[in-house]
Write an enzyme that holds these catalytic residues in place. Sequence first.
Site, PDB file in Angstrom:
ATOM      1  N   GLU A  69      -7.612  -3.345 -19.746  1.00 16.79           N
ATOM      2  CA  GLU A  69      -6.591  -3.014 -20.726  1.00 16.79           C
ATOM      3  C   GLU A  69      -6.951  -3.594 -22.093  1.00 16.79           C
ATOM      4  O   GLU A  69      -7.523  -4.670 -22.179  1.00 16.79           O
ATOM      5  CB  GLU A  69      -5.217  -3.565 -20.332  1.00 16.79           C
ATOM      6  N   THR A  70      -6.567  -2.852 -23.121  1.00 13.29           N
ATOM      7  CA  THR A  70      -6.606  -3.343 -24.496  1.00 13.29           C
ATOM      8  C   THR A  70      -5.229  -3.067 -25.079  1.00 13.29           C
ATOM      9  O   THR A  70      -4.771  -1.924 -25.082  1.00 13.29           O
ATOM     10  CB  THR A  70      -7.680  -2.635 -25.337  1.00 13.29           C
TER      11      THR A  70
END
Length: 99
Positions: A75-76
């Site tokens: 995830e970002t």
Amino acid sequence: MQNTPLFPAHYATPMRPNLTAFPGATTIPMKIRQYQVDAFADRCFSGNPAAVCVLDRWLDDATLQAIAEENNLSETAFFVASGEGFALRWFTPVKEVDL
């Protein structure tokens, strides 16, 4: 459980993601404050690594996706100040996650 400190992964470093797969993405050099955090962890270097990017304003969708792909983490997260809180968008390397 103690809090895991944040360690800057890329503090104000130029981001030049591969934009060929993202037509319409921003192609100018930019600086983004980014941290890599250990989510769901009680100590450093464990848990789930995620990138957190601090933005002054929203970038276009294609650029956000290109940065997430470049990070290549599960995830970002991207956030901007909004009123008295923050607005958050969350991306995997292949798509935005509907929060």
